[in-house]
Every structure is written in structure tokens, then in C-alpha cells.
Design an enzyme around this catalytic site. Sequence first.
Site, PDB file in Angstrom:
ATOM      1  N   HIS A 152      -6.174   2.495   1.283  1.00 35.50           N
ATOM      2  CA  HIS A 152      -5.267   3.768   1.869  1.00 35.50           C
ATOM      3  C   HIS A 152      -5.801   4.332   2.948  1.00 35.50           C
ATOM      4  O   HIS A 152      -4.901   4.858   4.019  1.00 35.50           O
ATOM      5  CB  HIS A 152      -5.008   4.751   0.766  1.00 35.50           C
ATOM      6  CG  HIS A 152      -4.515   4.146  -0.541  1.00 35.50           C
ATOM      7  ND1 HIS A 152      -3.429   3.336  -0.638  1.00 35.50           N
ATOM      8  CD2 HIS A 152      -4.780   4.519  -1.900  1.00 35.50           C
ATOM      9  CE1 HIS A 152      -3.306   3.003  -1.752  1.00 35.50           C
ATOM     10  NE2 HIS A 152      -4.173   3.772  -2.580  1.00 35.50           N
ATOM     11  N   ASP A 207       0.645  -1.314  -0.005  1.00 37.17           N
ATOM     12  CA  ASP A 207       0.175  -0.079   0.060  1.00 37.17           C
ATOM     13  C   ASP A 207       1.017   1.105   0.100  1.00 37.17           C
ATOM     14  O   ASP A 207       1.505   1.557   1.249  1.00 37.17           O
ATOM     15  CB  ASP A 207      -0.998  -0.005   1.095  1.00 37.17           C
ATOM     16  CG  ASP A 207      -1.905   1.233   1.227  1.00 37.17           C
ATOM     17  OD1 ASP A 207      -1.531   2.037   0.706  1.00 37.17           O
ATOM     18  OD2 ASP A 207      -2.982   1.068   1.768  1.00 37.17           O
ATOM     19  N   HIS A 208       1.198   1.910  -1.122  1.00 35.16           N
ATOM     20  CA  HIS A 208       2.192   2.794  -1.173  1.00 35.16           C
ATOM     21  C   HIS A 208       2.240   4.145  -0.286  1.00 35.16           C
ATOM     22  O   HIS A 208       3.010   4.792  -0.003  1.00 35.16           O
ATOM     23  CB  HIS A 208       2.323   3.171  -2.787  1.00 35.16           C
ATOM     24  CG  HIS A 208       1.563   4.418  -3.383  1.00 35.16           C
ATOM     25  ND1 HIS A 208       0.180   3.692  -3.756  1.00 35.16           N
ATOM     26  CD2 HIS A 208       0.966   5.529  -3.212  1.00 35.16           C
ATOM     27  CE1 HIS A 208      -0.717   4.659  -4.236  1.00 35.16           C
ATOM     28  NE2 HIS A 208      -0.134   5.685  -3.962  1.00 35.16           N
ATOM     29  N   ASP A 231     -11.372   1.524  -4.060  1.00 40.04           N
ATOM     30  CA  ASP A 231     -10.194   1.948  -4.854  1.00 40.04           C
ATOM     31  C   ASP A 231      -9.324   2.696  -3.585  1.00 40.04           C
ATOM     32  O   ASP A 231      -8.002   2.524  -3.755  1.00 40.04           O
ATOM     33  CB  ASP A 231     -10.651   2.973  -5.869  1.00 40.04           C
ATOM     34  CG  ASP A 231      -9.274   3.390  -6.447  1.00 40.04           C
ATOM     35  OD1 ASP A 231      -8.546   2.412  -6.909  1.00 40.04           O
ATOM     36  OD2 ASP A 231      -9.110   4.485  -6.860  1.00 40.04           O
TER      37      ASP A 231
END
Lengths: 357, 510
Positions: free
Chosen positions: B261, B198-199, B256
Site C-alpha cells: 500500500h 492492492d485495494h 503487511d
Amino acid sequence: MAQAVTPAVQTSSPGLRVEVGEIDRKLGELWSASDAGKVRASLVNLVVYSEAPDAIAENTPLLAGLAADHAFRALLVQADPGAGKNDVEAWITAHCHMRGAGGMKEICSEQITFRLDGPAAERLPNIVFSHLDSDLPLCFWWQGQLHPQPAPQLWTRVDRLIVDSQSWVQPGPQFAILREIEALSGGHCAVCDLNWTRIFHLRYAIAQIFDNPAAREKLPRLESVEIRYLCGHRLTALELLGWIASRLGWHLEQDGKKQFFRRRDGGEAAFVLREEKEASAAVAAVEFRFPGAAASARRAESGDFYIVEFAHGSDVAVSQMLPAGREKISDILLSELGRVGRHPLFWPSIRAIEPLL
Amino acid sequence: MNKENDNPFRNGLVNRAVAEPCTLVIFGATGDLTRRKLIPALYNLAADGNLPSGLAVVCFARRDKTSEGFREELGEAARKYSRRPVNDELWARFAANIFYHRSSFDDPAGYVSLGKELEALDTRLGTRGNHLFYLASSPTEFDIILENLRSSGLSHAKPGSWARIIVEKPFGTDQPSAHRLNEAVAAAFPERDTFRIDHYLGKETAQNLIVLRFANTVFEALWNHRYVENVQITASEPLGVEARAGYYEKSGALRDMVQNHLLQLLCLTAMEPPTDLSADAVRDEKVKVLRALRPLTGKNVEENVVRAQYTGGFINGRDEPGYREEPGVAPDSMTDTYVALRLHIDNWRWAGVPFFVRVGKRLPKSGTEIAIQFRPTPPVLFNRESQLQDANALVIRIQPDEGISFRMAAKMPGALLQIEPVKMDFHYGTSFGKPTPEAYERLLLDAMSGDATLFARRDEVEHAWRFIDGIRAAWDDGAAPRLDFYPAGTWGPREADELLAQDGAVWRRL
């Protein structure tokens, strides 16, 4: 007043001349007169002390450049203890750079400059302590030779003392003073030698070679180390040699005129320090020789990288480019300021080569 | 393996785990992720000296390309997307160890030949049998790739070596699919060798959240229901669906952005102090937050979730079409381009504190932030008239302009007792001169070092999906709130404001 807040051009002018007792008020006026887009920033108090006659002209552009990457309040002190007059002069200025998201903010670092002549030079502790930005760490960059009798009232309050041993005429006694300062501060003051910082990237590059197991297993039988250095950087090369020796547990021995290191296994390891008039860096290359193998770290022609290699017979097991860091004093200082903590390997490295100083 | 133990020169040089020699195999390497993120990140790691001496990159993809040709393509991409200028000499050395491996994902022979190539690289480049597989392909290909990695034996490392896998999002589309995918991953790789990206967790400010909370006395003492009125987590972007309509029509904002995030940010904000900074200690605490999230199902969804879609509007000086007019979007699409949620964490620390989470496309500006809205002071002395104006707020900006600001009350100069909010601001970009590394740099380096702290664990992912699935189910079975609409270039639908108004709160203005 606003003329003292200027974009950081490489000017040697220390800015607006002010009375010493008026510095805080004048700094306040300077900021209130500047436009609202400027942001005053500081991560550290940086004191730069020098007894060179052109210290202000030399250091002001250096600080202006440094401010682009590391916000600070700088106190630049040029002292002449032997001057025939007793005088203190002061100036204020700010170095501003466009930074922040999209380079849209003008970030400014303050510089207060002092010239201390004659007995006024003894007022250094008061000059420093009266003009610090509160709560920020105090880094003290002492340029040139250290005084033989360090003032405890100063060094007990300094968080980081920065020197550059490369400029020392007699390194042995200077290192002794450095140790005394560290002891005086009760260990509070971290000692940082820019010469040690100068070889950080090279040490990193060397470490990278010996991550390779084939290279690492050769280390106990390292036969010789050759360091090529630029004329004037013998001490830089010695610090590197000291680091290698201390990490490998070697001890310096002398047999007649021959000096060598005694390895942990009792064998001998030779060393050669080769001075070069036109080397590409303070330390241009290091070569390690083992039975049947060799390793090296040398500065690439572009200057930005080291090329490290380890070859076993005709097989090249390691070949890599690693960042070399720049050699300008401002870059080295910046690298030091950007680092936190102490240098626990520094003193063991110095001890390992002490007889060679 | 911690190399500091056996390389005497490593000691004292870096205070993080060192990346180990390995071969990185990227599945789906011809996609945008490799070009825009992975290769620039690897190049920057090389330029910083953070890559191990032995590193090879094998790009596994279907298209007909050669290694030489693909290196050139990647070189152009690196020059375009790298955060620092590309040095030709360094690029040439780095690129020399990039190889293109042509195969379809479902062809077992492609994996057999991959195995041979990896063995040859291990011998030639000293990568020691360490293999890091990166699933950057379409998620529909994950299963077959994993199955082939398992059956070909590539997922099993030789003694003294390791085989790890990085899985790109989306990690499933709901809890059952995430569970199935987890099973497929687990059949090939143990959990300790699985790195779910999860960037957001690779961003400096997200990492700084833990430092801010647990390295500063002043914040943690106030970080609970006694002092916090509400928490607002916002992720806004002016962009529309762009070229992702096919994907977005199926996912929507909730799947999304929120499932991964925003719930990750919520966990970092709400979790208890971990016992140490090891991967599992941190992730244990994050999972506890997810388990304490009050489920939203059935009627609760209507009361606590606003879903909306943008209509035509004006943004950044341009007229923009509505979502349903975008290419590839169904004219009667019910996809959520905006979601606002009121969440509660039912534990001792956060009892009664609403966490408001919103995410949306075509909002006025880009920004991701976490705002801790503190309770107002008692209504005596200075706080008789305007409570909201005086309340303290701590804002952690994740992107852009990463930093932290604190709003507090101050007396205006003058004879009158007039109080105004003022802001103390910390900006990473202006305080620290050094550039912030890209999230993928940190994450790739951690995966090469075996540090999974900034990656999602299996149970985290499945808990997060379980929570999201409750909302989706309510939307799908008709108990859902209606789809609201907002013009592009505004801050979302009126209903989202009303959601907060029920608690006497207002959305922060970014």
C-alpha cells in the site's frame, strides 16, 4: 440574522427579506452569525427561472432537498413581466444538511430569491451576474416556455441551460429557440433537456440488452418498436424513439397516413406510441420485435428497476434488473447536475422525430 | 473488446470500458473477503447497473455446502456489509447466479468438474467463455490452484474469450517468493490477464492523486525538489493485531503495509507524468520510481528505519494490552507493529527530498494520508522567526474523510502584523453528494473490463519486495536497529521523531 440559516426542512419560505443592494453584506452577516460547525459549500451556481405565480413556494423546498446531494449557490427568480408594477424584491436563506464523514458536519447551500415584477423582469441578466459565486459554473434552469427572442448577453455566459421539454405546449418552436440559444452562445452553452435525462436509465437498460451478441445481430432487422408511456409524456416517448431511430440510422417516412421508419437495409420498421393512464413511469415499457425474437425493457413493479429481457424463440438469453432512477423532478435535476459534459446524441435524436413533434 | 464499436446504443452513455459477460470463480470463497467485500461489491455494482447482462459467480471452496445454503449466507453478509440497503428482488436475481462448487484446491477432479460447470454456465447465461478467477484463499494455496488451473486447461481461454486471474495480497513474502509466485502465475496466465490487487489503488483519493497532479497546473509546477521540503506518508490505525496474530507475527508492519500500500502511494506521489492513461504507461512510471528508490541495506537501515512494537496503553477509552500480551503472539516477539522510514528517490525531480513513511497499529487515530511539505519562504519579510509554522502543506487524505487540504499563511485581522496558518479544505463527502464506491467495486469492474491500470504489475511487485528485503536482511543479520517500543495510544516511539529531527522536520499531527 441566524434565523435564515436553518436545517433544510421542506419549507416554502424564501428566508430573510433583504434589499437587493445589500445581499452580499447580509449573506456575510448570515454566515458570521451562524455557528462554527456549519460549512458553506458550493459546486455550482444554479439559477432557477420561472414565470409561474407560485414559483418561489414550489421551488424553495425542491432546492432545500437538492442541497443535500449537490452543494450550490441558488438564485431563484420568479418573474412576472406583465405585472402592473415595476419592483424587485429579494430574500436570502441557506439549506443545511448533516453530511461528511460520519454525518458530523452541517453543510449549507445558499439560496438568494428574487421576485421581478413588470419591467424589472428585463433586468434578469444583471440580477444573475451580480450575485454569482465567482469561478463556479453557471447552470440555468429555465422552467416553462422559452422566450422567443433570447438575450445574447445572458446566454453567452451560461455554461449549461436546463429545460424540461415535457412541459412545453408547442415543442417544435421551443426546440428551435433552444437551437438559437445554443448558436447565440457560440456553442459555449450546453443544452440539457430534463426529458432526455428522464430516459437516461432506460437508454442504459436498452443498451445492456444489445451487449448480448445474439440480440445485437438481430438489430439490423428490427421490425417494430412499441413504447408505452404515461399520459402527458408523449414527448418523453418520442425522444426515446428518436434515440433508437438515430442510433440505428433510420429515417422517418410517410406513405399516405402511414408513418414508419426506413431502415438502413431499406426495410420498414413500424412504431407504436401507446399512451396509458396509469403507467408506472413516464415511459413504462419498450418492446422490440425481430423475426423470431423479441426484446423488452419494462419498469419493475417496485419502480426502482427496469427488467430487461431478450428471448430468441423460447430461449431467454438476457434477463437482468437495472437501476431505473427516480422520477421526481429533483432527482432528475440532480442526475443532470451530477453529469459532466454535453449530450451529443440529443439533437440527432430530436431530428429523427422532428416531423412527429 | 470495446463494445461501443458494435453496440450502437452504447455510444454516449458511459465514458468507461464496459464490463464484459463472464463467470467469476472465487477460490477460498468461504473466507471473510468474499462475505465482507466481494459479494457486497458485486451487489452494489448490480444495483448501479454496472454488471454485464451475463454474470455468474462460482464459489470454489472445501467446506460442505450447497448453492442454496451458501446464497443465504451471502445474502446475510450482503445485508450487513453492503454500502446501500439490499433490495430483495434484485438480490434474488443476482443470487440466482451464484453457485457453490465444493472441492479441495489440490484435487484435479474438482477442476475438471469446474470446467464442465463453467461450460454449462457459458451456454445458459451467455457468459461467452470469459472466466475471471479470483485467488481469495490462503496464499499457501495459490501455487496448487494455479497449477490445477493450468493443467486442467481452464487458464487457457477459447478463441474470442478470455481467462483472467485476480491475485489477492500478500503477493509473496519476499522477492524470491514473489518471483516464484509470479512464475507460477505466468505459467498459467499471461501478464496482460493478471490482476494483482492492492485495494488502496481502488480508493477514490488514490485515483484522484493522478488527477490532482496532472490536471492542475498549479501543483505539478511545484512538485519537485526546488519547492518540496519533504513528503510524509502515514497510515495509522488504532486497532491492534486482532485475530490476525498468526499472520502478523510472520509479516509485521513492513511487509503487511509498506511493501504494497504505502509504496504504491509513494509511486503515485513521486512518478513522472505518464505518456497516456493506459495501464502500462502508468505502471511504467511507477516502476521507474521503485527503481530510483535508494536501497536501504546494512548500516543504512539503522540510520533510516525505525521499527517498534506497541506496549500496553490506553486507547479509545480502554486499556489495551501490549503486542506481546496479545493471544497468539510470542512473549519475546520481535515483530514490528510500527515502522518509520526515511526514503530517497534518486532522480532529477526528487534529489535530496526525504520521503518519510510511517505505519503503525494502536496509534491514536485512524488515517491514511500523503502530506507534501513545501519549503518555507526565504527568511525575510514575514518569515524571520518561525519557519515551520509558515510552510505550506498540501495534504491528500486517503481515508477516512477523503479529501485534500492546503495550509497557507494569512494575516490575522488587526493592527498588528501577525501571521497564522489557515487551512483550505476539500472533503469528498461534503462536496459531492454521491457516495464513494468501495475500492473493490472499482477493481472488480476494471478486471471484468480488462483494465489493469489500478493493479500492480509483476516488475512493480518484485522491485518493491527487493527494496523491502534489504531492510529485512539488515534486521535479521544483526545490523538492524534495535526494536523500539511505544505505548498503545501514542504516536509511535521517540526514535521516529528523532529520525525526522535529523532533517529539521517533524511528523504531521493527524
